[in-house]
Scaffold this motif. Structure first.
Motif, PDB file in Angstrom:
ATOM      1  N   MET A  17     -90.359  40.644  -5.618  1.00  0.00           N
ATOM      2  CA  MET A  17     -89.865  41.893  -6.189  1.00  0.00           C
ATOM      3  C   MET A  17     -88.346  41.876  -6.335  1.00  0.00           C
ATOM      4  SD  MET A  17     -92.543  43.678  -6.802  1.00  0.00           S
ATOM      5  CE  MET A  17     -91.835  45.285  -7.094  1.00  0.00           C
ATOM      6  N   LEU A  18     -87.652  41.253  -5.405  1.00  0.00           N
ATOM      7  CA  LEU A  18     -86.201  41.189  -5.488  1.00  0.00           C
ATOM      8  C   LEU A  18     -85.721  40.365  -6.656  1.00  0.00           C
ATOM      9  CD1 LEU A  18     -85.264  40.653  -1.707  1.00  0.00           C
ATOM     10  CD2 LEU A  18     -85.073  42.769  -3.033  1.00  0.00           C
ATOM     11  N   ASN A  19     -86.560  39.448  -7.129  1.00  0.00           N
ATOM     12  CA  ASN A  19     -86.149  38.532  -8.192  1.00  0.00           C
ATOM     13  C   ASN A  19     -86.831  38.825  -9.523  1.00  0.00           C
ATOM     14  OD1 ASN A  19     -84.275  36.543  -6.923  1.00  0.00           O
ATOM     15  ND2 ASN A  19     -86.013  36.267  -5.554  1.00  0.00           N
ATOM     16  N   ASP A  50     -85.947  46.793   4.465  1.00  0.00           N
ATOM     17  CA  ASP A  50     -84.640  47.225   3.973  1.00  0.00           C
ATOM     18  C   ASP A  50     -83.807  45.983   3.640  1.00  0.00           C
ATOM     19  OD1 ASP A  50     -82.180  48.329   3.421  1.00  0.00           O
ATOM     20  OD2 ASP A  50     -82.129  49.622   5.200  1.00  0.00           O
ATOM     21  N   CYS A  51     -83.644  45.717   2.348  1.00  0.00           N
ATOM     22  CA  CYS A  51     -82.920  44.523   1.881  1.00  0.00           C
ATOM     23  C   CYS A  51     -81.619  44.899   1.184  1.00  0.00           C
ATOM     24  CB  CYS A  51     -83.806  43.710   0.940  1.00  0.00           C
ATOM     25  SG  CYS A  51     -85.384  43.193   1.647  1.00  0.00           S
ATOM     26  N   ARG A  52     -81.054  46.028   1.541  1.00  0.00           N
ATOM     27  CA  ARG A  52     -79.867  46.502   0.848  1.00  0.00           C
ATOM     28  C   ARG A  52     -78.601  45.761   1.265  1.00  0.00           C
ATOM     29  NH1 ARG A  52     -80.652  52.807   1.934  1.00  0.00           N
ATOM     30  NH2 ARG A  52     -81.368  51.898   3.908  1.00  0.00           N
ATOM     31  N   VAL A  62     -88.474  52.812  -1.838  1.00  0.00           N
ATOM     32  CA  VAL A  62     -87.916  53.987  -1.169  1.00  0.00           C
ATOM     33  C   VAL A  62     -86.808  54.561  -2.048  1.00  0.00           C
ATOM     34  CG1 VAL A  62     -86.706  54.836   0.873  1.00  0.00           C
ATOM     35  CG2 VAL A  62     -88.470  53.055   1.104  1.00  0.00           C
ATOM     36  N   ASN A  63     -87.008  55.787  -2.486  1.00  0.00           N
ATOM     37  CA  ASN A  63     -86.027  56.472  -3.349  1.00  0.00           C
ATOM     38  C   ASN A  63     -85.690  55.658  -4.595  1.00  0.00           C
ATOM     39  OD1 ASN A  63     -85.810  58.662  -1.539  1.00  0.00           O
ATOM     40  ND2 ASN A  63     -84.280  57.552  -0.322  1.00  0.00           N
ATOM     41  N   SER A  64     -86.696  54.942  -5.132  1.00  0.00           N
ATOM     42  CA  SER A  64     -86.549  54.132  -6.352  1.00  0.00           C
ATOM     43  C   SER A  64     -85.509  53.024  -6.212  1.00  0.00           C
ATOM     44  CB  SER A  64     -86.192  55.024  -7.556  1.00  0.00           C
ATOM     45  OG  SER A  64     -87.194  55.988  -7.780  1.00  0.00           O
ATOM     46  N   ASN A  65     -85.182  52.655  -4.980  1.00  0.00           N
ATOM     47  CA  ASN A  65     -84.215  51.572  -4.745  1.00  0.00           C
ATOM     48  C   ASN A  65     -84.939  50.232  -4.857  1.00  0.00           C
ATOM     49  OD1 ASN A  65     -82.481  49.594  -3.337  1.00  0.00           O
ATOM     50  ND2 ASN A  65     -81.262  51.373  -2.784  1.00  0.00           N
ATOM     51  N   PRO A  66     -84.468  49.299  -5.693  1.00  0.00           N
ATOM     52  CA  PRO A  66     -85.168  48.028  -5.886  1.00  0.00           C
ATOM     53  C   PRO A  66     -85.030  47.049  -4.724  1.00  0.00           C
ATOM     54  CG  PRO A  66     -83.129  48.041  -7.146  1.00  0.00           C
ATOM     55  CD  PRO A  66     -83.277  49.417  -6.577  1.00  0.00           C
TER      56      PRO A  66
END
Length: 206
Positions: A203-205, A140-142, A122-126
């Motif tokens: 993906m987060l890692n 949503d992992c922000r 979403v919006n290039s947010n990793p």
């Protein structure tokens, strides 16, 4: 409405005496949230377990990882998720990531596709994703917890389904178990949530 993480953490989670098993939970979802734990890696697998105070300690899912040495493809590691039951051979889904990060493939049911067709940033947010395979999920992992773990909130159509807290990536061993809190409606989509949780964690890692 998506529940605020502070309100969520203050909720008192119940002691469940129901029979565990993902199919039973889909047919008869608990009326309140349940916290499941991912066990540590042991004997080439990881298990998704019910709450520790549950009288029935039967795993819901078994997760395996192995290398794919196909000479015509980049070397990759393959993660498979099995639904536990009588034979523990009910494959829910699998995905593979090439070690060079140039190829990622996902299979669920009769659908096999490139990961790029199933998970979108979403919006290039990793740390913010939309999952589009099967049931559509919003990840949503922000947020980050006090110990450095990502706090992932899973929702669909503005209804919170689950929260997923993997171990903090930079913490020294021993690491805490990853936890998955499933809200009542989320039990109906638990296969999708568990598979997508493992994909999002990769993906987060990366």
């Amino acid at each position: 409405m998506i529940i605020d993480s502070k309100e969520k953490s203050a909720e008192l989670l119940p002691n469940y005496d129901a029979v565990v098993g993902s199919q039973s939970l889909i047919r008869n979802p608990p009326p309140t949230p349940v916290v499941y734990n991912f066990t540590g890696w042991s004997q080439n697998s990881m298990l998704v377990m019910p709450p520790r105070d549950s009288p029935v300690q039967q795993p819901l899912y078994r997760i395996t990882v192995e290398l794919d040495m196909n000479p015509f493809l980049p070397v990759s590691y393959v993660t498979r998720i099995f639904r536990c039951g009588v034979a523990d051979t009910d494959l829910v889904g699998e995905f593979s990531f090439a070690l060079n990060n140039k190829r990622a493939v996902l299979t669920m049911g009769d659908t096999s596709t490139r990961l790029a067709n199933a998970l979108f940033s979403v919006n290039s947010n990793p740390r913010h994703f939309n999952w589009m395979l099967g049931n559509r999920l919003h990840w949503d992992c922000r947020e980050t917890t006090e110990n450095g773990s990502p706090m992932c909130i899973v929702s669909t159509d503005s209804i919170q389904l689950a929260t997923f807290v993997p171990p903090p990536p930079d913490r020294s061993p021993p690491l805490p178990d990853a936890t998955l809190t499933i809200f009542p409606y989320g039990h109906r989509l638990m296969d999708d949530i568990v598979v997508s949780a493992l994909v999002v964690e990769r993906m987060l890692n990366r």
